[in-house]
Design a protein around this motif. Structure first.
Motif, PDB file in Angstrom:
ATOM      1  N   SER A 157      20.548 -27.488-127.051  1.00 46.86           N
ATOM      2  CA  SER A 157      21.372 -26.757-126.089  1.00 46.86           C
ATOM      3  C   SER A 157      21.960 -27.706-125.051  1.00 46.86           C
ATOM      4  O   SER A 157      23.102 -27.534-124.618  1.00 46.86           O
ATOM      5  CB  SER A 157      20.537 -25.680-125.383  1.00 46.86           C
ATOM      6  N   LEU A 158      21.189 -28.709-124.639  1.00 46.86           N
ATOM      7  CA  LEU A 158      21.702 -29.694-123.683  1.00 46.86           C
ATOM      8  C   LEU A 158      22.889 -30.443-124.268  1.00 46.86           C
ATOM      9  O   LEU A 158      23.903 -30.647-123.579  1.00 46.86           O
ATOM     10  CB  LEU A 158      20.590 -30.676-123.297  1.00 46.86           C
ATOM     11  N   ILE A 184      15.029 -28.620-117.748  1.00 48.90           N
ATOM     12  CA  ILE A 184      15.562 -27.545-118.580  1.00 48.90           C
ATOM     13  C   ILE A 184      14.479 -26.842-119.388  1.00 48.90           C
ATOM     14  O   ILE A 184      14.780 -25.894-120.127  1.00 48.90           O
ATOM     15  CB  ILE A 184      16.644 -28.073-119.550  1.00 48.90           C
ATOM     16  N   SER A 185      13.213 -27.252-119.248  1.00 46.87           N
ATOM     17  CA  SER A 185      12.147 -26.759-120.119  1.00 46.87           C
ATOM     18  C   SER A 185      12.104 -25.234-120.192  1.00 46.87           C
ATOM     19  O   SER A 185      11.974 -24.652-121.265  1.00 46.87           O
ATOM     20  CB  SER A 185      10.789 -27.282-119.649  1.00 46.87           C
ATOM     21  N   SER A 186      12.181 -24.587-119.039  1.00 48.74           N
ATOM     22  CA  SER A 186      12.100 -23.126-118.978  1.00 48.74           C
ATOM     23  C   SER A 186      13.300 -22.514-118.271  1.00 48.74           C
ATOM     24  O   SER A 186      13.283 -21.319-117.978  1.00 48.74           O
ATOM     25  CB  SER A 186      10.817 -22.705-118.246  1.00 48.74           C
ATOM     26  N   LYS A 233      19.436 -20.560-120.206  1.00 48.78           N
ATOM     27  CA  LYS A 233      20.618 -21.321-120.618  1.00 48.78           C
ATOM     28  C   LYS A 233      21.806 -21.077-119.691  1.00 48.78           C
ATOM     29  O   LYS A 233      22.570 -22.002-119.402  1.00 48.78           O
ATOM     30  CB  LYS A 233      20.975 -20.972-122.059  1.00 48.78           C
ATOM     31  N   LYS A 292      15.828 -26.574-126.708  1.00 46.50           N
ATOM     32  CA  LYS A 292      16.581 -26.855-125.490  1.00 46.50           C
ATOM     33  C   LYS A 292      17.363 -28.182-125.544  1.00 46.50           C
ATOM     34  O   LYS A 292      18.482 -28.251-125.038  1.00 46.50           O
ATOM     35  CB  LYS A 292      15.652 -26.842-124.279  1.00 46.50           C
ATOM     36  N   SER A 338       6.735 -25.286-117.305  1.00 47.11           N
ATOM     37  CA  SER A 338       7.795 -25.188-116.295  1.00 47.11           C
ATOM     38  C   SER A 338       7.460 -25.963-115.027  1.00 47.11           C
ATOM     39  O   SER A 338       8.348 -26.273-114.240  1.00 47.11           O
ATOM     40  CB  SER A 338       8.079 -23.720-115.955  1.00 47.11           C
ATOM     41  N   TYR A 371      12.779 -32.481-120.208  1.00 46.03           N
ATOM     42  CA  TYR A 371      12.329 -31.414-121.111  1.00 46.03           C
ATOM     43  C   TYR A 371      10.893 -31.668-121.538  1.00 46.03           C
ATOM     44  O   TYR A 371      10.580 -32.729-122.082  1.00 46.03           O
ATOM     45  CB  TYR A 371      13.226 -31.336-122.349  1.00 46.03           C
TER      46      TYR A 371
END
Length: 310
Positions: A253-254, A91-93, A96, A250, A5, A120
């Protein structure tokens, strides 16, 4: 609480002239059995950031399960007040519900930024124990409610990004939530063998008796453009109502956030649903993955030189 993070900022600290910053410290539910440990790890990472030169004034502390209004206001105020023309978010941690909203808000400010990048960092390893637990009920992410009501003649499809734990999704299958709906399972591949096993367990838990309306599609879990193109194919570029469920990596998700932000209005508006965990394993991941000595930190361009790429 994760090592990754803070890694991207540490890596880029000497190379970037950062004008404005916003750091979210998001605490798990106080009912979590891991609360003390995750709080301790989060504070340790905060001290790392401060040593790297991040001002204590840019941190915003929130609870994961609190009403979203205060977080929304912090995001909007930050974006509106930015001096720089380049926006980078990690967006790593990031939960969402936060980064989906950041993506949408950044895209809506079409003239604010010349370049928008998402970063990421891959973890070196995940815990062998459950990563999260005690999920909330199936509900939409803030800003992605979809249409109020679909016409009876409308077709509905759902795309589920396969992760490690289905977090209450099997109960929804039993209850008939996906009955009569063309369901696409996005299977991350290639991926390390131990993660493939967890993904297959996810699929078996979710659909122990596969039906004809189920389609499993392999996707590169790190290739945002390819996943976005696949979603455009499944949702017919917004012509078919598509419900997204971001449970996998992730970057997938992006891609879902980008699709949902683009096709977010009208009778076929994209909806994004999730069963938000209320408790995270403090050993969720360890380190940052390296290949031949190079850290695996990925940078995805959303807008470049004034042009949106999605």
């Amino acid at each position: 609480m994760e090592d990754r993070s803070v890694f991207a900022l540490q890596l880029s600290r000497g190379a970037l002239d950062i004008a404005d910053q916003l750091m979210f410290s998001i605490a798990d539910s106080k009912e979590s059995r891991f609360f003390a440990k995750t709080t301790e790890l989060t504070r340790a990472n905060r001290r790392v950031l401060v040593r790297e030169g991040v001002s204590p004034d840019v941190f915003r502390e929130h609870q994961l399960l609190e009403p979203f209004g205060a977080i929304q206001s912090a995001i909007d105020e930050f974006l509106d007040g930015c001096v720089g023309k380049n926006l980078i978010f990690d967006i790593s941690s990031m939960p969402k519900k936060l980064f989906f909203f950041v993506v949408k808000r950044a895209i809506q400010r079409s003239s604010k930024f010349d370049n928008i990048l998402a970063v990421y960092s891959e973890p070196d390893s995940y815990s062998s124990k459950p990563l999260a637990e005690n999920p909330q009920q199936w509900s939409t992410l803030p800003g992605f409610d979809g249409p109020r009501q679909l016409p009876e003649t409308s077709e509905r499809r759902i795309a589920i990004a396969m992760g490690f734990e289905p977090l209450g999704l099997p109960d929804l299958v039993v209850q008939g939530e996906f009955s009569g709906v063309n369901t696409h399972l996005l299977f991350p591949f290639p991926t390390p063998p131990d993660r493939i096993r967890k993904n297959w367990e996810f699929a078996r838990d979710l659909f122990p008796n596969p039906v004809a309306s189920l389609c499993i599609q392999h996707v590169d879990g790190l290739n945002v453009p390819d996943v976005f193109d696949l979603l455009c194919n499944i949702g017919a570029d917004g012509q078919i109502q598509l419900t997204l469920a971001p449970y996998g990596p992730k970057p997938i998700s992006l891609a879902m956030a980008l699709y949902a932000s683009r096709y977010d209005s009208g009778p076929n508006a994209t909806a994004v649903y999730y069963t938000q965990p209320t408790s995270y394993n403090p050993d969720y991941s360890t380190g940052v993955r390296k290949v031949e000595g190079e850290a695996r930190v990925h940078c995805y361009a959303i807008k470049r030189l004034g042009q949106f790429l999605y």
